[in-house]
Design a protein around this motif. Structure first.
Motif, mmCIF file in Angstrom:
data_model
loop_
_atom_site.group_PDB
_atom_site.id
_atom_site.type_symbol
_atom_site.label_atom_id
_atom_site.label_comp_id
_atom_site.label_asym_id
_atom_site.label_seq_id
_atom_site.Cartn_x
_atom_site.Cartn_y
_atom_site.Cartn_z
ATOM 1 N N PRO A 290 0.802 -1.223 0.000
ATOM 2 C CA PRO A 290 0.000 0.000 0.000
ATOM 3 C C PRO A 290 0.836 1.275 0.000
ATOM 4 C CG PRO A 290 -0.474 -1.335 1.949
ATOM 5 C CD PRO A 290 0.544 -2.076 1.131
ATOM 6 N N ALA A 291 2.081 1.210 0.460
ATOM 7 C CA ALA A 291 2.934 2.395 0.488
ATOM 8 C C ALA A 291 3.668 2.629 -0.827
ATOM 9 C CB ALA A 291 3.943 2.262 1.635
ATOM 10 N N ASP A 292 3.535 1.724 -1.783
ATOM 11 C CA ASP A 292 4.251 1.813 -3.052
ATOM 12 C C ASP A 292 3.388 2.497 -4.107
ATOM 13 O OD1 ASP A 292 6.458 0.888 -4.913
ATOM 14 O OD2 ASP A 292 4.721 -0.117 -5.808
ATOM 15 N N ASN A 293 3.902 3.566 -4.722
ATOM 16 C CA ASN A 293 3.115 4.319 -5.706
ATOM 17 C C ASN A 293 2.783 3.512 -6.959
ATOM 18 O OD1 ASN A 293 2.838 6.525 -4.089
ATOM 19 N ND2 ASN A 293 4.366 7.757 -5.131
ATOM 20 N N ILE A 294 3.667 2.630 -7.397
ATOM 21 C CA ILE A 294 3.357 1.809 -8.570
ATOM 22 C C ILE A 294 2.188 0.886 -8.253
ATOM 23 C CG2 ILE A 294 4.234 0.016 -10.135
ATOM 24 C CD1 ILE A 294 5.299 2.871 -10.698
ATOM 25 N N THR A 295 2.168 0.324 -7.044
ATOM 26 C CA THR A 295 1.033 -0.495 -6.628
ATOM 27 C C THR A 295 -0.241 0.344 -6.618
ATOM 28 O OG1 THR A 295 2.432 -1.937 -5.289
ATOM 29 C CG2 THR A 295 0.089 -1.935 -4.786
ATOM 30 N N ARG A 296 -0.155 1.565 -6.126
ATOM 31 C CA ARG A 296 -1.345 2.427 -6.076
ATOM 32 C C ARG A 296 -1.866 2.728 -7.485
ATOM 33 N NH1 ARG A 296 -2.944 4.994 -1.512
ATOM 34 N NH2 ARG A 296 -3.735 6.776 -2.659
ATOM 35 N N ILE A 297 -0.957 2.989 -8.407
ATOM 36 C CA ILE A 297 -1.373 3.252 -9.788
ATOM 37 C C ILE A 297 -2.029 1.999 -10.375
ATOM 38 C CG2 ILE A 297 -0.548 3.771 -12.124
ATOM 39 C CD1 ILE A 297 1.619 5.576 -10.733
ATOM 40 N N ALA A 298 -1.436 0.837 -10.135
ATOM 41 C CA ALA A 298 -2.007 -0.426 -10.620
ATOM 42 C C ALA A 298 -3.367 -0.676 -9.977
ATOM 43 C CB ALA A 298 -1.056 -1.583 -10.336
ATOM 44 N N ASP A 299 -3.490 -0.399 -8.682
ATOM 45 C CA ASP A 299 -4.780 -0.562 -7.999
ATOM 46 C C ASP A 299 -5.839 0.328 -8.650
ATOM 47 O OD1 ASP A 299 -3.646 -2.317 -6.185
ATOM 48 O OD2 ASP A 299 -3.514 -0.838 -4.563
ATOM 49 N N PHE A 300 -5.471 1.576 -8.913
ATOM 50 C CA PHE A 300 -6.428 2.498 -9.533
ATOM 51 C C PHE A 300 -6.882 1.975 -10.889
ATOM 52 C CE2 PHE A 300 -6.964 6.009 -12.628
ATOM 53 C CZ PHE A 300 -8.222 6.435 -12.201
ATOM 54 N N TYR A 301 -5.938 1.616 -11.744
ATOM 55 C CA TYR A 301 -6.318 1.163 -13.079
ATOM 56 C C TYR A 301 -7.121 -0.130 -13.037
ATOM 57 C CZ TYR A 301 -4.623 4.792 -16.064
ATOM 58 O OH TYR A 301 -4.502 6.000 -16.709
ATOM 59 N N GLY A 302 -6.744 -1.067 -12.180
ATOM 60 C CA GLY A 302 -7.501 -2.311 -12.074
ATOM 61 C C GLY A 302 -8.937 -2.066 -11.633
ATOM 62 N N ALA A 303 -9.102 -1.276 -10.582
ATOM 63 C CA ALA A 303 -10.442 -0.989 -10.072
ATOM 64 C C ALA A 303 -11.243 -0.149 -11.065
ATOM 65 C CB ALA A 303 -10.343 -0.281 -8.730
ATOM 66 N N TYR A 304 -10.584 0.837 -11.692
ATOM 67 C CA TYR A 304 -11.285 1.710 -12.637
ATOM 68 C C TYR A 304 -11.772 0.926 -13.857
ATOM 69 C CZ TYR A 304 -12.492 5.723 -15.469
ATOM 70 O OH TYR A 304 -13.192 6.622 -16.236
ATOM 71 N N ILE A 305 -10.919 0.074 -14.396
ATOM 72 C CA ILE A 305 -11.316 -0.734 -15.555
ATOM 73 C C ILE A 305 -12.445 -1.685 -15.169
ATOM 74 C CG2 ILE A 305 -10.526 -2.561 -17.132
ATOM 75 C CD1 ILE A 305 -7.838 -0.948 -17.267
ATOM 76 N N ASP A 306 -12.384 -2.268 -13.969
ATOM 77 C CA ASP A 306 -13.489 -3.112 -13.499
ATOM 78 C C ASP A 306 -14.781 -2.312 -13.439
ATOM 79 O OD1 ASP A 306 -11.844 -5.313 -13.249
ATOM 80 O OD2 ASP A 306 -11.702 -5.192 -11.057
ATOM 81 N N ALA A 307 -14.728 -1.108 -12.891
ATOM 82 C CA ALA A 307 -15.925 -0.276 -12.759
ATOM 83 C C ALA A 307 -16.512 0.065 -14.125
ATOM 84 C CB ALA A 307 -15.602 1.001 -11.983
ATOM 85 N N VAL A 308 -15.659 0.448 -15.076
ATOM 86 C CA VAL A 308 -16.136 0.789 -16.420
ATOM 87 C C VAL A 308 -16.689 -0.456 -17.119
ATOM 88 C CG1 VAL A 308 -15.439 1.656 -18.696
ATOM 89 C CG2 VAL A 308 -14.603 2.771 -16.631
#
Length: 154
Positions: free
Chosen positions: A39-57
């Motif tokens: 959770p403290a890693d920015n690359i993980t955060r970016i990946a989390d955002f894209y994964g969740a966002y693509i799921d939502a769309v």
């Protein structure tokens, strides 16, 4: 899918996106896949955002989860700029497209004292991919730019 299942799924996706920090790793045939992240890693955060966002769309949630994810992961100023880009281009500014990719990959593209940069590779078909660069501040840990600058190096 009934509304109770959809609500549970949306809550689960949002929980992952907002703090569990997960990234998927591909595996060879016959080997179980694993998911890991920090959770403290920015690359993980970016990946989390894209994964969740693509799921939502993909789930066509009427924008509710997608908008909540944007509000959490994008700076307020960038949200305004992204809305203007979308009005002009008639496309989703996060994906830079009118449709949803079949797959996505997040690759670290380097960091400075002020921000982390990642390249997102979208797979649209067997023979079609595109890339965008995402910049996240190291202090607020929010995305402040999505574009093409910096692909292939700084």
């Amino acid at each position: 899918m009934n509304s109770k299942t959809r609500t549970a799924l949306a809550a689960g996706v949002l929980a992952v996106a907002l703090g569990l920090g997960a990234t998927a790793q591909a595996s060879s045939a016959g080997t179980p896949r694993s998911v890991s992240g920090k959770p403290a890693d920015n690359i993980t955060r970016i990946a989390d955002f894209y994964g969740a966002y693509i799921d939502a769309v993909t789930d066509e949630d009427s924008g509710n989860l997608g908008e909540a994810l944007r509000a959490h992961y994008l700076t307020a100023g960038f949200q305004k700029a992204l809305n203007a880009w979308e009005e002009k281009n008639h496309a989703d500014g996060v994906l830079r497209a009118q449709n949803v990719p079949l797959a996505w990959k997040v690759t670290d593209n380097g960091s400075t004292a002020k921000y982390t940069e990642a390249v997102i590779t979208f797979t649209w078909s067997k023979s079609s991919t595109s890339k965008v660069v995402v910049d996240m501040t190291r202090d607020s840990r929010q995305i402040f730019r999505i574009g093409e600058k910096g692909i292939g190096g700084k």
